[in-house]
Design a protein around this motif. Structure first.
Motif, PDB file in Angstrom:
ATOM      1  N   MET A   1       0.839  -1.168   0.000  1.00 10.46           N
ATOM      2  CA  MET A   1       0.000   0.000   0.000  1.00 10.46           C
ATOM      3  C   MET A   1       0.889   1.237   0.000  1.00 10.46           C
ATOM      4  SD  MET A   1      -2.974  -1.083   2.676  1.00 10.46           S
ATOM      5  CE  MET A   1      -1.831  -1.645   3.897  1.00 10.46           C
ATOM      6  N   VAL A   2       0.626   2.099  -0.948  1.00 11.40           N
ATOM      7  CA  VAL A   2       1.425   3.311  -1.085  1.00 11.40           C
ATOM      8  C   VAL A   2       0.525   4.456  -1.524  1.00 11.40           C
ATOM      9  CG1 VAL A   2       3.506   2.051  -1.758  1.00 11.40           C
ATOM     10  CG2 VAL A   2       1.955   2.887  -3.520  1.00 11.40           C
ATOM     11  N   SER A   3       1.039   5.654  -1.370  1.00 17.41           N
ATOM     12  CA  SER A   3       0.412   6.790  -2.043  1.00 17.41           C
ATOM     13  C   SER A   3       1.465   7.352  -2.982  1.00 17.41           C
ATOM     14  CB  SER A   3      -0.078   7.854  -1.057  1.00 17.41           C
ATOM     15  OG  SER A   3       0.989   8.432  -0.345  1.00 17.41           O
ATOM     16  N   ILE A  48       1.206   2.096 -15.534  1.00 13.54           N
ATOM     17  CA  ILE A  48       1.247   3.352 -14.791  1.00 13.54           C
ATOM     18  C   ILE A  48       2.574   3.446 -14.066  1.00 13.54           C
ATOM     19  CG2 ILE A  48       0.116   4.716 -12.984  1.00 13.54           C
ATOM     20  CD1 ILE A  48      -1.728   4.023 -15.409  1.00 13.54           C
ATOM     21  N   ASP A  49       3.334   4.496 -14.308  1.00 17.97           N
ATOM     22  CA  ASP A  49       4.533   4.753 -13.516  1.00 17.97           C
ATOM     23  C   ASP A  49       4.126   5.696 -12.397  1.00 17.97           C
ATOM     24  OD1 ASP A  49       6.382   3.144 -14.887  1.00 17.97           O
ATOM     25  OD2 ASP A  49       6.586   4.656 -16.447  1.00 17.97           O
ATOM     26  N   LEU A  50       4.352   5.254 -11.187  1.00 18.25           N
ATOM     27  CA  LEU A  50       3.884   5.974 -10.002  1.00 18.25           C
ATOM     28  C   LEU A  50       5.076   6.382  -9.143  1.00 18.25           C
ATOM     29  CD1 LEU A  50       1.006   6.473  -8.580  1.00 18.25           C
ATOM     30  CD2 LEU A  50       1.705   4.601  -7.093  1.00 18.25           C
ATOM     31  N   ALA A  51       5.207   7.685  -8.887  1.00 18.28           N
ATOM     32  CA  ALA A  51       6.235   8.193  -7.975  1.00 18.28           C
ATOM     33  C   ALA A  51       5.711   8.012  -6.555  1.00 18.28           C
ATOM     34  CB  ALA A  51       6.527   9.660  -8.249  1.00 18.28           C
ATOM     35  N   ILE A  52       6.416   7.233  -5.763  1.00 18.55           N
ATOM     36  CA  ILE A  52       5.978   6.945  -4.403  1.00 18.55           C
ATOM     37  C   ILE A  52       6.189   8.169  -3.517  1.00 18.55           C
ATOM     38  CG2 ILE A  52       6.303   5.466  -2.378  1.00 18.55           C
ATOM     39  CD1 ILE A  52       5.159   4.034  -4.859  1.00 18.55           C
ATOM     40  N   LEU A  61      10.096  -1.429  -1.900  1.00 25.38           N
ATOM     41  CA  LEU A  61       9.659  -0.564  -2.991  1.00 25.38           C
ATOM     42  C   LEU A  61      10.701   0.496  -3.307  1.00 25.38           C
ATOM     43  CD1 LEU A  61       5.971  -0.015  -1.873  1.00 25.38           C
ATOM     44  CD2 LEU A  61       6.813  -1.630  -3.562  1.00 25.38           C
ATOM     45  N   ARG A  62      10.821   0.798  -4.568  1.00 24.99           N
ATOM     46  CA  ARG A  62      11.724   1.861  -5.019  1.00 24.99           C
ATOM     47  C   ARG A  62      10.981   3.190  -5.016  1.00 24.99           C
ATOM     48  NH1 ARG A  62      13.530  -1.994  -9.823  1.00 24.99           N
ATOM     49  NH2 ARG A  62      14.774  -3.429  -8.584  1.00 24.99           N
ATOM     50  N   GLU A 112      10.399  -7.246 -12.348  1.00 23.81           N
ATOM     51  CA  GLU A 112      10.617  -6.749 -10.985  1.00 23.81           C
ATOM     52  C   GLU A 112      10.045  -5.344 -10.852  1.00 23.81           C
ATOM     53  OE1 GLU A 112      14.512  -7.107  -9.311  1.00 23.81           O
ATOM     54  OE2 GLU A 112      14.914  -8.909 -10.499  1.00 23.81           O
ATOM     55  N   ASN A 113       9.712  -4.984  -9.614  1.00 28.43           N
ATOM     56  CA  ASN A 113       9.223  -3.640  -9.294  1.00 28.43           C
ATOM     57  C   ASN A 113       7.917  -3.315 -10.017  1.00 28.43           C
ATOM     58  OD1 ASN A 113       9.752  -1.350  -7.656  1.00 28.43           O
ATOM     59  ND2 ASN A 113      10.266  -0.189  -9.486  1.00 28.43           N
ATOM     60  N   THR A 114       7.111  -4.357 -10.256  1.00 28.74           N
ATOM     61  CA  THR A 114       5.807  -4.157 -10.896  1.00 28.74           C
ATOM     62  C   THR A 114       4.710  -4.780 -10.047  1.00 28.74           C
ATOM     63  OG1 THR A 114       5.941  -6.182 -12.218  1.00 28.74           O
ATOM     64  CG2 THR A 114       6.809  -4.161 -13.215  1.00 28.74           C
ATOM     65  N   TYR A 115       3.562  -4.138 -10.070  1.00 27.62           N
ATOM     66  CA  TYR A 115       2.429  -4.567  -9.255  1.00 27.62           C
ATOM     67  C   TYR A 115       1.153  -4.395 -10.061  1.00 27.62           C
ATOM     68  CZ  TYR A 115       6.009  -4.145  -5.764  1.00 27.62           C
ATOM     69  OH  TYR A 115       7.179  -4.289  -5.079  1.00 27.62           O
ATOM     70  N   TRP A 116       0.096  -5.007  -9.595  1.00 27.44           N
ATOM     71  CA  TRP A 116      -1.208  -4.947 -10.259  1.00 27.44           C
ATOM     72  C   TRP A 116      -2.253  -4.417  -9.288  1.00 27.44           C
ATOM     73  CZ3 TRP A 116      -2.413  -6.669 -15.266  1.00 27.44           C
ATOM     74  CH2 TRP A 116      -1.337  -7.212 -15.971  1.00 27.44           C
ATOM     75  N   THR A 117      -3.201  -3.654  -9.835  1.00 26.14           N
ATOM     76  CA  THR A 117      -4.351  -3.226  -9.042  1.00 26.14           C
ATOM     77  C   THR A 117      -5.577  -3.229  -9.940  1.00 26.14           C
ATOM     78  OG1 THR A 117      -5.113  -1.645  -7.380  1.00 26.14           O
ATOM     79  CG2 THR A 117      -4.201  -0.716  -9.421  1.00 26.14           C
TER      80      THR A 117
END
Length: 140
Positions: A1-3, A48-52, A61-62, A112-117
């Protein structure tokens, strides 16, 4: 979970959601199944590239992660907008179940460093109330 904030949004085929060294082998296994092969190569996934901005759960997470979601809400896709901020509930689970009788995607073939929602998760536009609740939960 991130914003985080959406930096880019691009439509890609499912084949681009997995490691390049796995694509040829998967295509070979799907060669006699024209429908699944076409689906494997068709662009119907948003990348989607998301800046954490903040992490609520997850430590590996990066600063920027890639989130995948189906293109249409009928496929449970979430409608991200460029430049907007979101609270994202994501997992490593992909849409690979569509190819499960032909391809084993549990062998580390995902990038790597990929997720699904999807829209069935709690992913939502950023709001401070939910962010504060997540901060409190992450402290427990």
């Amino acid at each position: 979970m991130v914003s985080g904030q959406v930096l880019s949004k691009e439509l890609v085929p499912f084949s681009q959601t997995i490691r390049p060294d796995s694509v040829s082998a998967i295509k070979e296994r799907l060669k006699d199944d024209k429908q699944n092969l076409q689906f494997f190569e068709m662009s119907y996934i948003f990348k989607i590239d998301l800046a954490i901005v903040e992490r609520y759960k997850g430590t590996d997470l990066r600063a920027t992660v890639t989130i995948y979601t189906p293109m249409h809400s009928a496929s449970c896709g979430y409608k991200f907008e460029l430049g907007k901020s979101y609270i994202v509930y994501a997992s490593k689970n992909s849409l690979g179940f569509m190819f499960r009788d032909k391809v084993d995607l549990s062998n580390g073939s995902q990038k790597e460093n990929t997720y699904w929602t999807n829209h069935c998760s709690r992913t939502t536009e950023y709001n401070s109330t939910e962010a504060e609740e997540l901060r409190l939960l992450s402290e427990k």
